[in-house]
Design a protein around this motif. Structure first.
Motif, PDB file in Angstrom:
ATOM      1  N   ASP A   1      44.900  43.181-102.047  1.00 55.03           N
ATOM      2  CA  ASP A   1      44.933  41.584-101.819  1.00 55.03           C
ATOM      3  C   ASP A   1      43.595  41.588-100.798  1.00 55.03           C
ATOM      4  OD1 ASP A   1      45.154  39.258-100.728  1.00 55.03           O
ATOM      5  OD2 ASP A   1      47.129  39.628 -99.926  1.00 55.03           O
ATOM      6  N   PRO A   2      42.563  40.517-101.188  1.00 53.65           N
ATOM      7  CA  PRO A   2      41.465  40.504-100.087  1.00 53.65           C
ATOM      8  C   PRO A   2      41.953  39.968 -98.958  1.00 53.65           C
ATOM      9  CG  PRO A   2      40.950  39.480-102.389  1.00 53.65           C
ATOM     10  CD  PRO A   2      42.359  39.739-102.464  1.00 53.65           C
ATOM     11  N   ALA A   3      43.145  39.351 -98.762  1.00 54.84           N
ATOM     12  CA  ALA A   3      43.326  38.743 -97.619  1.00 54.84           C
ATOM     13  C   ALA A   3      44.148  39.710 -96.632  1.00 54.84           C
ATOM     14  CB  ALA A   3      44.417  37.384 -97.686  1.00 54.84           C
ATOM     15  N   SER A   4      44.413  40.886 -97.077  1.00 56.98           N
ATOM     16  CA  SER A   4      45.313  41.787 -96.194  1.00 56.98           C
ATOM     17  C   SER A   4      44.423  42.301 -95.126  1.00 56.98           C
ATOM     18  CB  SER A   4      45.650  42.912 -97.067  1.00 56.98           C
ATOM     19  OG  SER A   4      44.360  43.920 -97.664  1.00 56.98           O
ATOM     20  N   ALA A   5      45.154  43.080 -94.052  1.00 55.20           N
ATOM     21  CA  ALA A   5      44.299  43.492 -93.049  1.00 55.20           C
ATOM     22  C   ALA A   5      43.456  44.731 -93.520  1.00 55.20           C
ATOM     23  CB  ALA A   5      45.297  43.829 -91.809  1.00 55.20           C
ATOM     24  N   PHE A   6      44.064  45.550 -94.437  1.00 54.54           N
ATOM     25  CA  PHE A   6      43.442  46.578 -94.755  1.00 54.54           C
ATOM     26  C   PHE A   6      42.101  46.142 -95.516  1.00 54.54           C
ATOM     27  CE2 PHE A   6      42.268  49.424 -98.244  1.00 54.54           C
ATOM     28  CZ  PHE A   6      42.345  50.777 -97.630  1.00 54.54           C
TER      29      PHE A   6
END
Length: 378
Positions: free
Chosen positions: A241-246
């Motif tokens: 997921d590009p929106a994740s904090a990772f």
């Protein structure tokens, strides 16, 4: 054959032990070269004195011998050099370290671990002996090899050394199904984990762990943030997921995704713009899982020496099933998760039958068990 260790003195053992500790200073920071230390010691009648110290420089060059000899200068003439790895014997941009020791006037070389690199492998000692230097190899070899194990594994097995670390609850669980992260260990054991991260070239997890926990996978010890390892995620179908904090952390922490070729080119371009790198991977037919031996071989070919696996049960079982775990860390916490927990991929009794218990500590209420291989793999 190596000269028997009995030739070495207690003084030799003391200085070699100091050299091995000194090499820890740049462990994990020397690129494709191992972190080696050299001490130049001379005794002019008033007792031995260290006149030169060197450790492999950040990035891998110059080597430890070069730095120690530069510090010692003319005091190296007639002195003893303590080197934690056999001096190199091959010519590159600079002359080999064995020749540098000879040219500096060193009279005696005490070394610890042998170097399995085919360009060295006894040749370094041979150069020293041919020049008339006294050579005492193999002193504290096991202790030095433990610190150099990533480098030695890469040469012996053409892949990085793999450390599998698992936190296990009192009832043998590693988490709760669908429940996100479960806190199992306390602050002291957690800091030990971050120290292991700081000593590793890369930390590896599966996409399931990233999707479930959205972890940072960095080193958060004071002053050691810059030693956070490269992050590797097994994500063959590019599900991240590009929106994740990772994902947002890829700008500040080197991060690579192991993906199949030709998977969602647009998504790949977007993640690349966010700072991600990519590793081409294959999958095991019929399973969809990344082919781990091939991936590790590719990592070894790029110079990666140590990989810390902190993934979930599926990833851990895969590494164990493929016989790819060189070092196992089991940390037992005092919490109980219950029947809806995920079973640990290996229990403490199972670990004791498969590996050798090398270390056992108590950190607060947590028990830290560290295992390594019982013997060399065939």
């Amino acid at each position: 054959m190596p000269v028997p260790e009995a030739v070495a003195t207690e003084e030799d053992r003391r200085f070699m032990a100091a050299a091995i500790r000194f090499a820890e200073r740049h462990r994990g920071l020397t690129a494709t070269n191992p972190s080696v230390a050299t001490l130049v010691v001379r005794d002019d009648g008033a007792g031995p004195v260290i006149v030169g110290r060197g450790v492999t420089a950040l990035g891998g060059r110059p080597h430890a011998e070069t730095a120690a000899l530069a510090e010692a200068g003319a005091l190296a003439i007639g002195a003893t050099a303590y080197v934690t790895l056999e001096p190199c014997a091959h010519h590159g941009r600079t002359p080999p370290c064995a020749e540098a020791l000879v040219a500096a006037g060193i009279a005696r070389v005490v070394s610890a671990s042998a170097d399995p690199d085919v360009r060295v492998d006894g040749r370094g000692h041979g150069i020293l002996r041919a020049a008339g230097l006294t050579v005492v190899p193999g002193l504290l070899a096991r202790e030095a090899a433990e610190r150099l194990s990533g480098y030695l594994t890469r040469h012996a097995r053409n892949r990085p050394q793999v450390t599998l670390k698992i936190a296990v609850s009192r009832d043998g669980k590693i988490g709760r199904r669908g429940g996100g992260q479960v806190k199992i260990t306390g602050p002291v054991a957690d800091r030990q984990t971050h120290l292991v991260r700081a000593q590793s070239d890369a930390i590896l997890v599966g996409i399931g762990t990233v999707a479930e926990d959205d972890p940072r996978l960095d080193c958060r010890l004071p002053g050691l943030g810059a030693r956070s390892p490269r992050r590797i995620v097994l994500d063959p179908m590019l599900r991240l997921d590009p929106a994740s904090a990772f994902a947002r952390g890829a700008k500040s922490l080197p991060t690579q995704l192991a993906v199949l070729p030709n998977v969602d080119g647009m998504r790949r371009q977007a993640l690349e713009a966010m700072g991600f790198g990519f590793l081409a991977c294959e999958t095991v037919p019929g399973t969809g899982r990344v082919a781990l031996p091939e991936l590790l071989e590719d990592l070894g070919a790029t110079g990666t020496m140590t990989v810390l696996v902190e993934g979930g049960a599926t990833i851990a079982r895969s590494f164990l099933a493929e016989d790819l775990v060189d070092r196992l860390i089991l940390v037992e916490g005092p919490v109980t998760i219950g029947a809806d927990g995920v079973d640990a991929p290996v229990t403490l009794p199972e670990a004791k039958t498969r590996f050798r218990l090398a270390r056992h500590d108590r950190f607060g209420e947590d028990l830290w068990h560290e295992f390594d291989l019982r013997g060399p793999r065939r």
